[in-house]
Scaffold this motif. Sequence first.
Motif, mmCIF file in Angstrom:
data_model
loop_
_atom_site.group_PDB
_atom_site.id
_atom_site.type_symbol
_atom_site.label_atom_id
_atom_site.label_comp_id
_atom_site.label_asym_id
_atom_site.label_seq_id
_atom_site.Cartn_x
_atom_site.Cartn_y
_atom_site.Cartn_z
ATOM 1 N N PHE A 22 0.842 -1.190 0.000
ATOM 2 C CA PHE A 22 0.000 0.000 0.000
ATOM 3 C C PHE A 22 0.876 1.239 0.000
ATOM 4 N N ASN A 23 0.552 2.197 -0.848
ATOM 5 C CA ASN A 23 1.184 3.498 -0.677
ATOM 6 C C ASN A 23 0.325 4.238 0.353
ATOM 7 N N PRO A 24 0.818 5.329 0.932
ATOM 8 C CA PRO A 24 0.065 5.991 2.006
ATOM 9 C C PRO A 24 -1.346 6.415 1.613
ATOM 10 N N ILE A 25 -1.530 6.860 0.401
ATOM 11 C CA ILE A 25 -2.863 7.289 -0.031
ATOM 12 C C ILE A 25 -3.809 6.086 -0.101
ATOM 13 N N ASP A 26 -3.322 4.972 -0.681
ATOM 14 C CA ASP A 26 -4.140 3.754 -0.743
ATOM 15 C C ASP A 26 -4.490 3.252 0.646
ATOM 16 N N LEU A 27 -3.496 3.282 1.540
ATOM 17 C CA LEU A 27 -3.721 2.787 2.900
ATOM 18 C C LEU A 27 -4.758 3.635 3.616
ATOM 19 N N LYS A 28 -4.658 4.939 3.486
ATOM 20 C CA LYS A 28 -5.618 5.826 4.150
ATOM 21 C C LYS A 28 -7.032 5.581 3.621
ATOM 22 N N LYS A 29 -7.174 5.428 2.297
ATOM 23 C CA LYS A 29 -8.484 5.158 1.703
ATOM 24 C C LYS A 29 -9.009 3.797 2.162
ATOM 25 N N LEU A 30 -8.138 2.802 2.219
ATOM 26 C CA LEU A 30 -8.541 1.474 2.659
ATOM 27 C C LEU A 30 -8.988 1.491 4.119
ATOM 28 N N MET A 31 -8.310 2.288 4.941
ATOM 29 C CA MET A 31 -8.705 2.400 6.346
ATOM 30 C C MET A 31 -10.088 3.031 6.461
ATOM 31 N N GLN A 32 -10.399 3.977 5.578
ATOM 32 C CA GLN A 32 -11.706 4.634 5.610
ATOM 33 C C GLN A 32 -12.797 3.704 5.080
ATOM 34 N N ASP A 33 -12.495 2.998 3.988
ATOM 35 C CA ASP A 33 -13.495 2.152 3.334
ATOM 36 C C ASP A 33 -13.663 0.793 4.003
ATOM 37 N N GLY A 34 -12.605 0.297 4.641
ATOM 38 C CA GLY A 34 -12.653 -1.007 5.290
ATOM 39 C C GLY A 34 -12.192 -2.125 4.365
ATOM 40 N N LYS A 44 -0.714 -4.623 -8.702
ATOM 41 C CA LYS A 44 -0.554 -3.478 -7.797
ATOM 42 C C LYS A 44 0.825 -3.518 -7.139
ATOM 43 N N ILE A 45 1.318 -4.718 -6.848
ATOM 44 C CA ILE A 45 2.646 -4.850 -6.258
ATOM 45 C C ILE A 45 3.683 -4.310 -7.238
ATOM 46 N N ASN A 46 3.585 -4.729 -8.483
ATOM 47 C CA ASN A 46 4.533 -4.264 -9.487
ATOM 48 C C ASN A 46 4.419 -2.761 -9.718
ATOM 49 N N GLU A 47 3.224 -2.248 -9.571
ATOM 50 C CA GLU A 47 3.003 -0.813 -9.769
ATOM 51 C C GLU A 47 3.696 -0.003 -8.684
ATOM 52 N N ASP A 48 3.680 -0.518 -7.447
ATOM 53 C CA ASP A 48 4.209 0.243 -6.321
ATOM 54 C C ASP A 48 5.660 -0.070 -5.986
ATOM 55 N N ILE A 49 6.204 -1.169 -6.522
ATOM 56 C CA ILE A 49 7.562 -1.571 -6.163
ATOM 57 C C ILE A 49 8.417 -1.672 -7.409
ATOM 58 N N GLY A 50 9.583 -1.127 -7.332
ATOM 59 C CA GLY A 50 10.576 -1.333 -8.365
ATOM 60 C C GLY A 50 10.345 -0.623 -9.678
ATOM 61 N N ILE A 70 7.223 13.342 3.984
ATOM 62 C CA ILE A 70 7.668 12.176 4.759
ATOM 63 C C ILE A 70 6.951 12.119 6.103
ATOM 64 N N GLU A 71 6.782 13.252 6.734
ATOM 65 C CA GLU A 71 6.086 13.295 8.025
ATOM 66 C C GLU A 71 4.652 12.776 7.886
ATOM 67 N N ASN A 72 3.978 13.151 6.812
ATOM 68 C CA ASN A 72 2.618 12.676 6.572
ATOM 69 C C ASN A 72 2.591 11.158 6.398
ATOM 70 N N ILE A 73 3.549 10.627 5.635
ATOM 71 C CA ILE A 73 3.622 9.173 5.443
ATOM 72 C C ILE A 73 3.832 8.477 6.781
ATOM 73 N N LEU A 74 4.754 8.987 7.592
ATOM 74 C CA LEU A 74 5.039 8.360 8.889
ATOM 75 C C LEU A 74 3.833 8.414 9.819
ATOM 76 N N LYS A 75 3.122 9.541 9.821
ATOM 77 C CA LYS A 75 1.936 9.651 10.669
ATOM 78 C C LYS A 75 0.897 8.601 10.286
ATOM 79 N N ILE A 76 0.649 8.470 8.997
ATOM 80 C CA ILE A 76 -0.328 7.480 8.539
ATOM 81 C C ILE A 76 0.128 6.074 8.921
ATOM 82 N N ALA A 77 1.378 5.762 8.616
ATOM 83 C CA ALA A 77 1.891 4.410 8.858
ATOM 84 C C ALA A 77 1.936 4.075 10.348
ATOM 85 N N LEU A 78 2.462 4.980 11.160
ATOM 86 C CA LEU A 78 2.651 4.681 12.578
ATOM 87 C C LEU A 78 1.378 4.832 13.408
#
Length: 128
Positions: A22-34, A44-50, A70-78
């Motif tokens: 998950f990139n931070p935007i995807d993760l945040k949306k997934l957390m909202q949507d469930g 999606k893995i290939n899209e986000d990695i490498g 970076i701070e926004n990414i860390l806040k979402i992740a942590l």
Amino acid sequence: MKNHDGEYPDKIMLPQVSPFVFNPIDLKKLMQDGLNNYRYDYEKINEDIGTGNLPIDLENITPKEVDEYIENILKIALNEGSEFLKELKPEFTLYQLKEFGKELWIEQNWISDIEKYITDKKTFANNV
């Protein structure tokens, strides 16, 4: 995780890519949507990695903007992401891989390893 010969390694190896990326935007949306709206997609893995594609313009970004990004990414992740990701139970992962996977080698390894983990966990619980 098993190697190409289907054998488990003797020593700890570097972690391999997870079925969940998950990139931070995807993760945040997934957390909202469930999780009910989530669907595993290997592409999606290939899209986000490498790919070398970054969601920021490195040539025109200021150091302050980098810090904020970076701070926004860390806040979402942590703060939010780690708790949410605990919901990705082995059974959920197994369902996603079997239902939406493409029978790729890595997917078959993930499925096999998850099934072994679930079986071992049940065996351990029954022996305690």
